[in-house]
Design an enzyme around this catalytic site. Structure first.
Site, PDB file in Angstrom:
ATOM      1  N   SER A 190       0.843  -1.337   0.024  1.00 55.18           N
ATOM      2  CA  SER A 190       0.008   0.020  -0.168  1.00 55.18           C
ATOM      3  C   SER A 190       0.829   1.329  -0.160  1.00 55.18           C
ATOM      4  O   SER A 190       1.643   1.491  -0.931  1.00 55.18           O
ATOM      5  CB  SER A 190      -0.949  -0.208   1.465  1.00 55.18           C
ATOM      6  OG  SER A 190      -1.933   0.954   1.236  1.00 55.18           O
TER       7      SER A 190
ATOM      8  N   GLU B 166      -9.040  -5.781  -4.715  1.00 52.42           N
ATOM      9  CA  GLU B 166      -8.449  -4.493  -3.860  1.00 52.42           C
ATOM     10  C   GLU B 166      -9.614  -3.851  -3.317  1.00 52.42           C
ATOM     11  O   GLU B 166      -9.607  -3.140  -2.195  1.00 52.42           O
ATOM     12  CB  GLU B 166      -7.464  -3.574  -4.749  1.00 52.42           C
ATOM     13  CG  GLU B 166      -6.400  -4.148  -5.310  1.00 52.42           C
ATOM     14  CD  GLU B 166      -5.151  -4.087  -4.276  1.00 52.42           C
ATOM     15  OE1 GLU B 166      -5.151  -3.631  -3.226  1.00 52.42           O
ATOM     16  OE2 GLU B 166      -4.063  -4.951  -4.353  1.00 52.42           O
TER      17      GLU B 166
ATOM     18  N   HIS C 112      -7.743  -5.754  -0.698  1.00 51.24           N
ATOM     19  CA  HIS C 112      -5.982  -4.909  -0.473  1.00 51.24           C
ATOM     20  C   HIS C 112      -5.250  -5.281   0.758  1.00 51.24           C
ATOM     21  O   HIS C 112      -5.835  -5.490   1.846  1.00 51.24           O
ATOM     22  CB  HIS C 112      -6.655  -3.564  -0.313  1.00 51.24           C
ATOM     23  CG  HIS C 112      -5.246  -2.480  -0.314  1.00 51.24           C
ATOM     24  ND1 HIS C 112      -4.567  -2.253  -1.029  1.00 51.24           N
ATOM     25  CD2 HIS C 112      -5.027  -1.756   0.899  1.00 51.24           C
ATOM     26  CE1 HIS C 112      -3.617  -1.493  -0.646  1.00 51.24           C
ATOM     27  NE2 HIS C 112      -4.027  -1.086   0.340  1.00 51.24           N
TER      28      HIS C 112
END
Length: 533
Positions: free
Chosen positions: A190, A323, A436
């Site tokens: 991320s 995600e 995600h």
């Protein structure tokens, strides 16, 4: 060795002996200072190397995390004095012939949340068992890490500069922990992945690492860059009853605010800024306008990637299939709105000429509403759309640009859905598919966010991930050899002929051309957005 002692340039450290889940011994050194505490006049400034200490420093306890807003308590946690790192090593050695690969982990959290400190969430077990040295670190977050006032005392990107300072520390000291300073891999998920890309792009980070691995993040993503840092800072002052346009006055005022007041007010400002796309964080990396300082970055990431102006090292990039499930944890309001109204353009983080709205809207509806989807949720098309807007679109475009100028480049799609899927467990998302950040649960031990006991397949996927990631750190190739059980497939790098991709599920398979219609759309959106550069 009950209390291992390491003698660094700055002083002596006392660590402790630990054991992994599989009872394999390693050494832990926590809370090691890599920069001076950024307090007082050093708030918002470029990090200063740490100072020596006398005696033996205790490195057996967790250090402060960086000051930030805590979404669980709606309060401020952490401290400004937070520039510390942790080292986990399977052996202590200073002989060059036996030095181990080094992996430096950069945590995520949108450049606003998170830490690299707590080994209940960031346990080193899976990786140190593979004979690598693991380093995790804290860096300044939010307004403290990313205030940018176009002056030397607040140049912007000091959170990223903290990462550079930590990498400099690694170069100076990691051999004392058995690590090879000539074989350093940076990796993260991320915002950690976006950080990895920014470190590739910044000249001041060149030479401090030798391989790079980015999981579900990119410098191209709308939430990973801003040109509004000064505007946000001015609004902080306004909310406190100050009207300050002069940069120096504004800087002096922001330095004077108590830390909890500063962060709480900054979060109020950012809450009022909805941004575009599905997620938004406010104080994040920015393009600097240097006058009398060396910039971290002074051109747009897209321009630098397009021109090949970045550090060329072996590179891995990838994403999780769904995600966009992250949006489920945000109350589903945005998802529900898109499902109901199907106004896709409202959420695109690009300036779209009004004359192109109808044509583009029709194209997007054809791609997402008429395309096949193996998931049966009513909002599956919206989850795919936010997957691309907030993550995959930028990740894919950045990876294709990097591959044009650099080799080898490896690309993966993580779609395994098991008991160790990190963010689904953390956010209690009860949906099918890999969300995600989910692959991180198979790389970094996170007891706090594990759902029941791992199945045999979970353990196999965990073993595969750790093996491939540490192979890459060791050799620059995640699958130097295959076998009949763990590494069953050769992971082929990207070639000029196309975007080959490793599908990571209960089995490993190579595939061609990831979601071609969706990715072609985002390639054109990014290209048009930066056409004037």
């Amino acid at each position: 060795m009950s209390s291992p002692i390491v003698d660094l340039n700055e002083g002596k450290l006392k660590g402790k002996v630990c054991k992994t889940l599989n009872k394999i011994q390693y050494y832990s050194f926590k809370g090691v200072p890599y920069a001076k505490p950024p307090l007082g006049e050093l708030r918002f400034s470029v990090p200063v190397p740490s100072e020596p200490w006398k005696g033996i420093r205790d490195a057996t306890k967790n250090c402060n995390i960086c000051a930030q807003f805590d979404r669980d308590t709606n309060g401020i946690i952490g401290d400004e004095d937070c520039l510390y790192l942790n080292v986990y090593t399977p052996k202590l050695s200073t002989t060059n012939s036996t030095l181990l690969p080094v992996m430096v982990y950069i945590h995520g959290g949108g450049f606003v949340f998170g830490s690299g400190t707590d080994d209940v969430i960031h346990g080193p077990d899976y990786l140190v068992e593979k004979d690598v040295v693991l380093v995790s670190l804290n860096y300044r977050l939010g307004v403290l890490g990313f205030l940018s006032l176009d002056c030397k005392e607040a140049p912007g990107n000091v959170g990223l500069r903290d990462q550079v300072e930590a990498l400099r520390w690694v170069q100076k000291n990691i051999n004392k922990f058995g690590g090879d300073p000539k074989n350093v891999t940076i990796f993260g998920a991320s915002a950690g992945a976006a950080s990895v890309e920014y470190l590739l792009l910044s000249p001041i980070a060149k030479g401090l690492f030798h391989k790079a691995l980015a999981q579900s993040g990119s410098s191209l993503l709308h939430w990973a860059q801003t040109n509004k840092a000064k505007e946000f800072a001015t609004k902080i002052a306004s909310l406190k009853g100050k009207v300050l346009q002069d940069n120096q006055q504004l800087l002096t005022f922001l330095k004077s605010l108590p830390i909890k007041d500063l962060i709480a007010t900054s979060m109020l400002v950012l809450a009022a800024d909805t941004g575009r796309g599905g997620i938004n964080f406010g104080f994040v990396p920015t393009i600097e306008n240097p006058v009398d300082w060396e910039p971290f970055i002074d051109k747009s990431p897209y321009e630098l990637l397009s021109r090949g102006e970045f550090t060329k090292v072996p590179f891995v990039s990838g994403f999780c299939t769904r995600e966009g499930l992250l949006m489920v944890a945000r109350g589903e309001n945005v998802l529900n709105k898109l499902v109901k109204e199907k106004d896709f353009i409202e959420y695109l983080p690009f300036e779209i000429d009004s004359s192109q709205h109808t044509e583009l809207e029709n194209k997007i509806k054809h791609i997402y509403l008429d395309g096949k989807n193996k998931y049966q949720d009513e909002d599956a098309f919206a989850i795919d759309f936010f997957t691309d807007v907030d993550f995959l679109g930028g990740v894919y475009v950045a990876t294709t640009l990097i591959a044009k100028h650099n080799s080898p480049v490896y690309f993966y799609e993580f779609c395994y859905d098991g008991n160790l899927n990190y963010l689904k467990n953390k956010l209690n998302i009860n949906r099918q598919g890999a969300c995600h950040g989910d692959e991180n649960g198979y790389l970094i031990k996170s007891d706090k966010y594990t759902k029941g006991q791992p199945s045999e397949t979970d353990k196999l996927v965990r073993e595969r991930m750790a093996e491939m990631w540490t192979n890459f750190a060791r050799h620059g190739d995640p699958t130097p050899k295959t076998d009949s059980k763990v590494i069953t497939t050769k992971w082929e790098p990207l070639a000029e002929t196309g975007m080959t991709c490793l599908l990571i599920d209960d089995k490993l398979t190579m595939q061609d051309n990831v979601y071609p219609a969706r990715m072609k759309l985002f390639e054109s959106l990014y290209k048009n957005a930066y056409a004037s550069e």
